[in-house]
Write a protein that holds these residues in place. Structure first.
Motif, PDB file in Angstrom:
ATOM      1  N   SER A  80      -2.105  52.552 -16.735  1.00 44.85           N
ATOM      2  CA  SER A  80      -2.642  52.784 -18.309  1.00 44.85           C
ATOM      3  C   SER A  80      -4.274  52.744 -18.428  1.00 44.85           C
ATOM      4  O   SER A  80      -4.652  52.013 -17.497  1.00 44.85           O
ATOM      5  CB  SER A  80      -1.941  51.670 -19.294  1.00 44.85           C
ATOM      6  OG  SER A  80      -0.442  51.736 -19.230  1.00 44.85           O
ATOM      7  N   GLY A  99      -7.424  51.785 -20.841  1.00 40.28           N
ATOM      8  CA  GLY A  99      -8.103  51.225 -22.075  1.00 40.28           C
ATOM      9  C   GLY A  99      -9.519  51.156 -21.878  1.00 40.28           C
ATOM     10  O   GLY A  99     -10.263  51.256 -21.075  1.00 40.28           O
ATOM     11  N   GLU A 140       0.498  48.087 -16.034  1.00 37.95           N
ATOM     12  CA  GLU A 140       1.007  47.800 -17.173  1.00 37.95           C
ATOM     13  C   GLU A 140       0.212  47.229 -18.304  1.00 37.95           C
ATOM     14  O   GLU A 140      -0.769  46.391 -17.856  1.00 37.95           O
ATOM     15  CB  GLU A 140       2.035  46.568 -17.022  1.00 37.95           C
ATOM     16  CG  GLU A 140       3.296  47.159 -16.247  1.00 37.95           C
ATOM     17  CD  GLU A 140       4.355  46.113 -15.955  1.00 37.95           C
ATOM     18  OE1 GLU A 140       4.286  45.212 -16.801  1.00 37.95           O
ATOM     19  OE2 GLU A 140       4.696  45.829 -14.800  1.00 37.95           O
ATOM     20  N   THR A 141       0.418  47.379 -19.523  1.00 36.64           N
ATOM     21  CA  THR A 141      -0.434  47.061 -20.823  1.00 36.64           C
ATOM     22  C   THR A 141      -0.428  45.394 -20.869  1.00 36.64           C
ATOM     23  O   THR A 141      -1.066  44.978 -21.641  1.00 36.64           O
ATOM     24  CB  THR A 141       0.237  47.696 -22.165  1.00 36.64           C
ATOM     25  OG1 THR A 141       1.323  47.396 -22.218  1.00 36.64           O
ATOM     26  CG2 THR A 141      -0.210  49.353 -21.764  1.00 36.64           C
ATOM     27  N   CYS A 142       0.350  44.799 -20.112  1.00 36.86           N
ATOM     28  CA  CYS A 142       0.538  43.472 -20.421  1.00 36.86           C
ATOM     29  C   CYS A 142      -0.779  42.999 -20.122  1.00 36.86           C
ATOM     30  O   CYS A 142      -1.299  41.822 -20.458  1.00 36.86           O
ATOM     31  CB  CYS A 142       1.797  42.623 -19.811  1.00 36.86           C
ATOM     32  SG  CYS A 142       1.928  42.839 -18.091  1.00 36.86           S
ATOM     33  N   PHE A 144      -3.665  44.397 -20.019  1.00 34.06           N
ATOM     34  CA  PHE A 144      -4.550  44.500 -21.207  1.00 34.06           C
ATOM     35  C   PHE A 144      -4.447  43.416 -22.173  1.00 34.06           C
ATOM     36  O   PHE A 144      -5.622  43.179 -22.978  1.00 34.06           O
ATOM     37  CB  PHE A 144      -4.081  45.917 -21.960  1.00 34.06           C
ATOM     38  CG  PHE A 144      -4.586  47.286 -21.266  1.00 34.06           C
ATOM     39  CD1 PHE A 144      -5.150  46.890 -19.979  1.00 34.06           C
ATOM     40  CD2 PHE A 144      -4.356  48.416 -21.616  1.00 34.06           C
ATOM     41  CE1 PHE A 144      -5.601  48.113 -19.110  1.00 34.06           C
ATOM     42  CE2 PHE A 144      -4.409  49.512 -20.814  1.00 34.06           C
ATOM     43  CZ  PHE A 144      -5.136  49.344 -19.699  1.00 34.06           C
ATOM     44  N   ASP A 145      -3.248  43.196 -22.761  1.00 30.52           N
ATOM     45  CA  ASP A 145      -3.249  42.027 -23.878  1.00 30.52           C
ATOM     46  C   ASP A 145      -3.719  40.827 -23.752  1.00 30.52           C
ATOM     47  O   ASP A 145      -4.202  40.023 -24.329  1.00 30.52           O
ATOM     48  CB  ASP A 145      -1.731  41.880 -24.027  1.00 30.52           C
ATOM     49  CG  ASP A 145      -0.990  43.101 -24.389  1.00 30.52           C
ATOM     50  OD1 ASP A 145      -1.438  44.201 -25.174  1.00 30.52           O
ATOM     51  OD2 ASP A 145       0.357  43.083 -24.183  1.00 30.52           O
ATOM     52  N   TYR A 204      -5.744  49.547 -25.894  1.00 27.93           N
ATOM     53  CA  TYR A 204      -5.140  50.616 -25.023  1.00 27.93           C
ATOM     54  C   TYR A 204      -5.575  52.227 -25.553  1.00 27.93           C
ATOM     55  O   TYR A 204      -5.324  52.268 -26.791  1.00 27.93           O
ATOM     56  CB  TYR A 204      -3.450  50.412 -25.150  1.00 27.93           C
ATOM     57  CG  TYR A 204      -2.734  51.679 -24.701  1.00 27.93           C
ATOM     58  CD1 TYR A 204      -2.650  52.067 -23.284  1.00 27.93           C
ATOM     59  CD2 TYR A 204      -1.936  52.558 -25.621  1.00 27.93           C
ATOM     60  CE1 TYR A 204      -1.710  52.728 -22.801  1.00 27.93           C
ATOM     61  CE2 TYR A 204      -1.353  53.370 -25.134  1.00 27.93           C
ATOM     62  CZ  TYR A 204      -1.055  53.622 -23.685  1.00 27.93           C
ATOM     63  OH  TYR A 204      -0.203  54.982 -23.135  1.00 27.93           O
ATOM     64  N   ASP A 253      -1.955  56.762 -21.406  1.00 32.25           N
ATOM     65  CA  ASP A 253      -1.645  56.637 -19.814  1.00 32.25           C
ATOM     66  C   ASP A 253      -2.368  57.769 -19.020  1.00 32.25           C
ATOM     67  O   ASP A 253      -2.856  58.615 -19.691  1.00 32.25           O
ATOM     68  CB  ASP A 253      -0.065  57.130 -19.815  1.00 32.25           C
ATOM     69  CG  ASP A 253       0.813  55.927 -20.052  1.00 32.25           C
ATOM     70  OD1 ASP A 253       0.158  54.715 -20.554  1.00 32.25           O
ATOM     71  OD2 ASP A 253       2.298  56.003 -20.025  1.00 32.25           O
ATOM     72  N   SER A 289       5.309  44.920 -21.817  1.00 33.78           N
ATOM     73  CA  SER A 289       4.331  46.082 -21.551  1.00 33.78           C
ATOM     74  C   SER A 289       5.063  47.342 -22.185  1.00 33.78           C
ATOM     75  O   SER A 289       6.333  47.507 -22.408  1.00 33.78           O
ATOM     76  CB  SER A 289       4.619  46.241 -20.077  1.00 33.78           C
ATOM     77  OG  SER A 289       3.625  45.075 -19.462  1.00 33.78           O
ATOM     78  N   TYR A 290       4.234  48.412 -22.301  1.00 40.85           N
ATOM     79  CA  TYR A 290       4.415  49.682 -22.691  1.00 40.85           C
ATOM     80  C   TYR A 290       4.140  50.390 -21.370  1.00 40.85           C
ATOM     81  O   TYR A 290       2.996  50.369 -20.900  1.00 40.85           O
ATOM     82  CB  TYR A 290       3.528  50.052 -23.974  1.00 40.85           C
ATOM     83  CG  TYR A 290       3.873  49.797 -25.156  1.00 40.85           C
ATOM     84  CD1 TYR A 290       4.800  50.675 -26.140  1.00 40.85           C
ATOM     85  CD2 TYR A 290       3.630  48.644 -25.842  1.00 40.85           C
ATOM     86  CE1 TYR A 290       5.067  50.244 -27.248  1.00 40.85           C
ATOM     87  CE2 TYR A 290       3.889  48.157 -26.943  1.00 40.85           C
ATOM     88  CZ  TYR A 290       4.371  48.910 -27.761  1.00 40.85           C
ATOM     89  OH  TYR A 290       4.988  48.803 -29.242  1.00 40.85           O
TER      90      TYR A 290
END
Length: 458
Positions: free
Chosen positions: A181, A183, A194-196, A198-199, A205, A208, A250-251
């Protein structure tokens, strides 16, 4: 598996990479490493163990810089030794190139043999080092063309970060096996498995990294290149990312993992609508499918197995008695909830079967009257060569045994696996874009089945 994290254009880049790796710890617990560039030189620190064991405040203070890449490792190719810890750095012509790789190549051994015949010297047993040698070999053509030439040689799964001088690079295999991913953060850019990740630090984000894409980030900003302009590839996202690997918050592949795991549980109920006193998961792997089954069935959910979140990895012990204690260290049944009850136990998968057998035995010993064991994926019958540690068919219980034989081995009343159609239905419009090789034996790319043995003997 493995987790990668990279950041460009942000002060204290190593600190943010540390937090990013912390969020990705579930993707690998064997080792961790960070490489950082401060505008003049590259600095690195890595070691065996968890992120919290490898790094401390003093170490991070010495990793100053504005570009950084990091890696947490779960080994598939190459043994667990310090030389194989990533990011992997090479020095050449007064320059440094560092790589962090998530995935597994299926033709690394053949390429390595060719390179060794040409005089290349390898420091590790990792397939990732093959990628570095190919890039350096072609650097005279320019960085982008060197990566394109490399991508045309290698086959398999790779989501890769490179740190080269003042440039951060991300590129991904054309089949899209592993997630990656992209961002934006504090005027800079971040890339993670994974986007987790990022969080945790507040990254916006953007999108991808596309399969077959090369993303170059330097002082002029991000630029995207396509490695394959004419060739067509069938997308083969790893469906096991949804079933087990990825964090539920995650996304990945533009889908929310939590919701898909709930869908798997709902489809389990459609295919196997049982009645019992309650539904319970094996935590944490079965939690979200169990919620889906509970909601679809109307049966209550109980967390009748308690997980000890503070335990590290347990080691195989010589006696059966000690091994049983090791199992209970991680999960312990709640006897007052289980006594005299008929229960539906949900888990994500069954690999070798021995761990699940011990856990189910502990539920029976706690007084459960009947045990129905439901799995939110089809039987795992074939090895994976793209980054999951299913080393051989012989170690997969479903390869040679029928569902009824496995049920008898587990000593339970019911055993049910979700069908392949039930799995595909849960991932919705991705149904034609996922790899199912571990269930069907139909590999999306040609595999030399001898390569794992060859690599192990290096």
């Amino acid at each position: 598996m493995c987790g990668v994290f990279g950041i460009y254009g942000v002060e204290e880049a190593a600190n943010y990479t540390y937090f990013g790796l912390y969020a990705l710890q579930h993707r690998g617990q064997e080792s961790a490493g960070i490489v950082v560039y401060d505008g003049k030189k590259v600095k690195e620190w890595k070691g065996l163990g968890l992120v919290s064991e490898v790094f401390n405040e003093e170490i991070l203070k010495n990793l100053s810089g504005y570009i950084s890449i990091g890696h947490v490792r779960y080994s598939t190719t190459g043994s667990t030794i310090l030389q194989n810890v990533q990011p992997f750095c090479v020095n050449f012509a007064k320059k440094t190139l560092a790589i962090a790789h998530n995935g597994n190549l299926v033709n690394a051994y053949q390429i390595r043999c060719e390179l060794e015949e040409d005089g290349h010297i390898f420091q590790t047993t990792m397939d990732s080092e093959v990628i570095v040698h190919l890039i350096v070999k072609n650097l005279k053509k320019g960085l982008v063309n060197a990566i394109i030439e490399t991508m045309k040689r290698i086959r398999g799964a790779y989501s890769i970060l490179l740190l080269y001088e003042d440039t951060l690079v991300a590129f991904r295999d054309p089949w899209g096996f592993r997630p990656l991913s992209f961002g934006m953060f504090n005027g800079g850019y971040v890339i993670a498995s994974e986007t987790c990740a990022f969080d945790l630090i507040g990254v916006q984000y953007l999108r991808d990294i596309e399969p077959g894409e090369i993303l170059i980030i330097d002082k002029e900003g991000p630029k995207s290149y396509k490695a394959f302009k004419k060739e067509k590839f069938n997308l083969s996202h790893c469906v096991f990312e949804f079933i087990y690997f990825a964090r539920p918050d995650s996304y990945i592949f533009n889908k929310n993992v939590y919701l898909i795991r709930k869908n798997l549980g709902k489809n389990l109920y459609k295919e196997c609508p049982l009645q019992a006193d309650f539904v319970m998961p094996f935590p944490d792997s079965g939690n979200y499918a169990a919620i889906g089954y509970s909601q679809a069935s109307g049966l209550p959910i109980e967390f009748a197995m308690i997980r000890n979140h503070y335990i590290g990895r347990t080691f195989i012990q010589p006696s059966e008695k000690i091994r049983n204690i090791s199992v209970k260290m991680k999960l312990n049944p709640v006897k007052d909830i289980l006594r005299g009850k008929e229960v539906i136990v949900i888990d994500d998968s069954l690999v070798r079967g021995t761990t699940s057998r011990n856990r189910l035995k502990s539920i029976k010993e706690a007084g459960a009257k009947k045990i129905h064991f439901l799995l939110s994926c089809p039987p795992l019958r074939f090895p994976c060569f793209f980054g999951i540690d299913f080393p051989s068919s012989a170690e997969l219980i479903a390869h040679k045994h029928s569902v009824e034989e496995i049920r008898k081995f587990l000593d339970i009343d019911t055993l049910y696996y979700l069908s392949i159609e039930g799995l595909l239905s849960a991932v919705e419009e991705l149904r034609d874009k996922v790899c199912l090789a571990c269930f069907t034996g139909e590999y999306p790319i040609e595999v030399d089945f001898s390569f794992r043995k060859d690599i192990a003997e290096i």
